[in-house]
Design an enzyme around this catalytic site. Sequence first.
Site, mmCIF file in Angstrom:
data_model
loop_
_atom_site.group_PDB
_atom_site.id
_atom_site.type_symbol
_atom_site.label_atom_id
_atom_site.label_comp_id
_atom_site.label_asym_id
_atom_site.label_seq_id
_atom_site.Cartn_x
_atom_site.Cartn_y
_atom_site.Cartn_z
ATOM 1 N N LEU A 1 0.866 -1.190 0.000
ATOM 2 C CA LEU A 1 0.000 0.000 0.000
ATOM 3 C C LEU A 1 0.895 1.230 0.000
ATOM 4 C CD1 LEU A 1 -2.597 -1.124 2.690
ATOM 5 C CD2 LEU A 1 -2.867 -1.151 0.211
ATOM 6 N N ASP A 2 0.370 2.366 -0.406
ATOM 7 C CA ASP A 2 1.196 3.577 -0.329
ATOM 8 C C ASP A 2 0.369 4.741 0.189
ATOM 9 O OD1 ASP A 2 -0.265 4.631 -2.417
ATOM 10 O OD2 ASP A 2 1.175 3.971 -3.935
ATOM 11 N N SER A 3 1.028 5.901 0.248
ATOM 12 C CA SER A 3 0.367 7.032 0.885
ATOM 13 C C SER A 3 -0.925 7.410 0.157
ATOM 14 C CB SER A 3 1.314 8.229 0.929
ATOM 15 O OG SER A 3 1.631 8.615 -0.402
#
Lengths: 500, 87
Positions: free
Chosen positions: B38-40
């Site tokens: 997942l990322d920001s």
Amino acid sequence: MKTDVVVIGSGISGLTAATLLALAGKDVVIVERRNLFGGSIRRFKRNGVGFDVGFHYTGCLGDGEILDLLWKRCGVRDRVEVDPVFPDGYDQYEFFGGNTVVRGYFSYARVGEELKSCFPGEKAGIDSYLREIRDVCSQVPFYNPDLPLAPFLRGYKSRPRPLASFLDSVTTDPELRSVLAAPAFLYGVPLNQCSLETHALVAHGYYSGAYTVKGGGQTVVDGFLAALEKAGAKLLSSSKAVSIRVDGDRVAGVEIEDGKCIACSDVIFSGHPSSVPGMVPDSVFRPAYRKRLLTLKNSLSMFAVFGTAEKDFRVQANGLNYYLLPEGGEMLSADDSTPPALRSMMIASTGGEWPEFKPSLRNGIIILRPGFWEDVKAFAVSRPGNRAAGYEKFKAEVGAEMVETAEKRWGHFTGRIEPFAVGTPLTFRDELAAPGGCVYGAMHCLDQFTPDVRTRLPGLYLAGQSTLMTGVVGASIGGMTAAGEIVGLEPFWESLRSWC
Amino acid sequence: MITDDELCRKVIEVLAQEFELDPEEMVPEATLYDDLGLDSLDAVDMVVVLEKTFGMKVTDEAALRSIRTVDDLMQFVIRLRAEQSRA
Ligand SMILES: Cc1cc2nc3c(=O)[nH]c(=O)nc-3n(C[C@H](O)[C@H](O)[C@H](O)COP(=O)(O)OP(=O)(O)OC[C@H]3O[C@@H](n4cnc5c(N)ncnc54)[C@H](O)[C@@H]3O)c2cc1C
């Protein structure tokens, strides 16, 4: 065809993004589904009169302010004649039954004085309202270009605060409350969903000075088209983008409805974000994001009457725009249960600077009133030129009532009003490719996160009024940010700031 | 009210579906960013999903930002639910 960047949509955000990128040395192609460029700020002509739809006035054109910076950098500022309508300029607020008349000056100092003279018991509340608006905006780089951009865009943001409860804390006077909430008309959110932060962004532009452009939005569009041509960008009209090609994990091109494909490594989509999931392979976005784009809550729509006034509005009246507010009610009703005749209304003169005008046709006016999709839902399955039965009658009735109310209220400076065309939420849906006819894109409100400019698909960016902020300023900022993401955000912002 | 364990299972199930993750990999010590990818940009979607599915309101964004692992997230959701059902 092959290029570096394809910009989808030629509204103010697409034009801004494309020009900035072309000037940064990128090969740019703009594709626009309509036969003419400019989106919401394009002028249309009826019976020899030019009408502005989405551009009546704007803030942020003072020397060194964000729109001024962008237009200078794009080489557009010199191509348009800007008219600052202050310190004496104002919008006038009136109430359905009452006699209160308040002038909303485009200046913090003057609007403060005016509000205090109209509501002498409310001085402290007025001061704290204006102070709060200023405070919020002093933290925003678009209003304070000395601040860096990336920390603002990427950094921690606290949850927005409800405007309604903030207003409750500053005043109990229903008329003052309505006047303070009035800028909500400029971002299309009913008060119960307004956030103080969005309100501040829009209201600050308004209280810091309003500007009109001679010849209206079309001269801005023409200025950008000339700048784009000079910078070597290509523009394709009547070219609806239908899909975005993905190769590996990156954008590879844009397909146009007519079958053409433009290969590219970056795409900026500036229309309504809900079209995006249908343009990319399903596997590109996670279900959570796809759903979020598809179920965005949208800003309100409008009913609009375009016509001429017997008298020259701009000679007879001193105000810029005149607003009629419901008695003690909200600027924008919460839903369609308030009948159209009891909703707020606004009248403005529109343009008049086209050389070919016959003198008797010069006094173009536009009357606007908030509209809801539900108002026209019964006619939803229809297209321009092929509307469902009963629609023309409905439209004529709404238009006639707006004209009658306007003549009764403002007849002393308009004389008789002759309507040429009536727009409804259906018109806006079809003309602007706006779901539900929303005039300000996705709603910037409490309990909704509008999408970021960056997406999870490398090379795909969103711009436009649905991302960061609405209005001409907001959409331009969206376009600027998308261009910045492509060429490197912070150096780009620095170079823009140092431009003048 | 469902137990904390049931709540955690439901969180795993919903996140697996909405973010196309493998529930097998969502062990407590797995990090959201490195292990699960997942990322920001997903953070906002995570808030939206949690709020819609569980009817809670994520207001403590500083706490949200300090979440690193699946277990951090579970503790966060459990705490949030406890606070908001008390209110
Ligand atoms: C009645 C009205 C009054 C307003 N008054 C003001 C005002 O006084 N001041 C102010 O600041 N703002 C005002 N606004 C708001 C302002 O006009 C908008 O916020 C702004 O112009 C939006 O710009 P945009 O580039 O985001 O979108 P748009 O101008 O809508 O441009 C998007 C473009 O993308 C095109 N497009 C969409 N999908 C595709 C596709 N698949 N392929 C190709 N092209 C596509 C569309 O045709 C359109 O041209 C008003 C708006 C309305 C409707």
